[in-house]
Design a protein around this motif. Structure first.
Motif, short mmCIF file in Angstrom:
data_model
loop_
_atom_site.label_atom_id
_atom_site.label_comp_id
_atom_site.label_asym_id
_atom_site.label_seq_id
_atom_site.Cartn_x
_atom_site.Cartn_y
_atom_site.Cartn_z
N GLU A 164 0.86 -1.18 0.00
CA GLU A 164 0.00 0.00 0.00
C GLU A 164 0.89 1.23 0.00
N VAL A 165 0.53 2.22 -0.81
CA VAL A 165 1.36 3.41 -0.99
C VAL A 165 0.59 4.65 -0.59
N ASN A 166 1.19 5.45 0.28
CA ASN A 166 0.65 6.74 0.67
C ASN A 166 1.41 7.79 -0.15
N THR A 167 0.75 8.40 -1.15
CA THR A 167 1.43 9.35 -2.03
C THR A 167 1.05 10.78 -1.66
N PHE A 168 2.03 11.68 -1.80
CA PHE A 168 1.77 13.09 -1.50
C PHE A 168 2.90 13.96 -2.03
N LEU A 169 2.61 15.25 -2.15
CA LEU A 169 3.62 16.25 -2.49
C LEU A 169 4.22 16.71 -1.17
N PHE A 170 5.51 16.52 -0.98
CA PHE A 170 6.15 16.79 0.31
C PHE A 170 6.16 18.29 0.60
N SER A 171 5.87 18.63 1.85
CA SER A 171 6.05 20.01 2.33
C SER A 171 6.76 19.95 3.68
N PRO B 274 4.69 11.65 7.21
CA PRO B 274 3.79 10.94 8.12
C PRO B 274 4.44 9.65 8.60
N SER B 275 4.03 9.17 9.74
CA SER B 275 4.56 7.90 10.24
C SER B 275 4.05 6.77 9.35
N PRO B 276 4.98 5.95 8.81
CA PRO B 276 4.52 4.86 7.96
C PRO B 276 3.71 3.84 8.76
N GLU B 277 2.65 3.34 8.16
CA GLU B 277 1.84 2.30 8.78
C GLU B 277 2.34 0.95 8.31
N PRO B 278 2.09 -0.11 9.08
CA PRO B 278 2.55 -1.44 8.67
C PRO B 278 2.08 -1.79 7.27
N GLY B 279 3.01 -2.27 6.45
CA GLY B 279 2.70 -2.68 5.10
C GLY B 279 2.50 -1.53 4.12
N ARG B 280 2.83 -0.32 4.55
CA ARG B 280 2.61 0.85 3.70
C ARG B 280 3.91 1.64 3.54
N VAL B 281 4.10 2.22 2.36
CA VAL B 281 5.27 3.04 2.07
C VAL B 281 4.80 4.46 1.81
N ASN B 282 5.51 5.44 2.36
CA ASN B 282 5.27 6.84 2.04
C ASN B 282 6.07 7.19 0.80
N LEU B 283 5.39 7.66 -0.23
CA LEU B 283 6.05 8.04 -1.48
C LEU B 283 5.75 9.51 -1.74
N ALA B 284 6.81 10.33 -1.72
CA ALA B 284 6.63 11.77 -1.87
C ALA B 284 7.42 12.29 -3.05
N LYS B 285 7.03 13.48 -3.49
CA LYS B 285 7.68 14.13 -4.62
C LYS B 285 8.01 15.57 -4.25
N VAL B 286 9.18 16.03 -4.65
CA VAL B 286 9.56 17.44 -4.49
C VAL B 286 10.23 17.91 -5.78
N ASP C 186 15.13 19.88 -0.49
CA ASP C 186 14.57 20.18 0.82
C ASP C 186 15.28 19.30 1.84
N ALA C 187 15.99 19.91 2.78
CA ALA C 187 16.76 19.16 3.77
C ALA C 187 15.86 18.28 4.64
N VAL C 188 14.68 18.77 4.99
CA VAL C 188 13.76 17.98 5.83
C VAL C 188 13.33 16.72 5.08
N ALA C 189 13.02 16.86 3.80
CA ALA C 189 12.63 15.70 3.00
C ALA C 189 13.79 14.73 2.85
N ALA C 190 14.97 15.24 2.58
CA ALA C 190 16.15 14.38 2.39
C ALA C 190 16.49 13.64 3.67
N ASP C 191 16.39 14.29 4.81
CA ASP C 191 16.71 13.63 6.08
C ASP C 191 15.77 12.49 6.40
#
Length: 69
Positions: free
Chosen positions: A33-40, A46-58, A62-67
């Motif tokens: 399961e994929v949680n997609t969003f435009l990173f800000s 967001p905290s990943p949920e079991p079986g789910r990946v956070n997929l973001a785009k910038v 962005d240092a916060v995103a890279a970290d």
């Protein structure tokens, strides 16, 4: 698959949206399961949920995103 954050970064018109969608489709077809969003930086990752990946785009570095990725 372990819980993770995946960051797709690229300049506008560089193909980053196509890469984002290719990664999303590959993950979904593998049963993840994929949680997609435009990173800000204000919202952060967001905290990943079991079986789910956070997929973001910038589009800009962005240092916060890279970290978190």
């Amino acid at each position: 698959m372990t819980l993770s954050n995946v960051l797709i970064a690229g300049q506008p018109q560089s193909g980053s949206t196509k890469l984002f969608n290719m990664v999303r489709i590959a993950l979904e077809r593998s049963g993840v399961e994929v949680n997609t969003f435009l990173f800000s930086p204000e919202d952060g990752w967001p905290s990943p949920e079991p079986g789910r990946v956070n997929l973001a785009k910038v589009h800009n570095y962005d240092a916060v995103a890279a970290d978190g990725a």
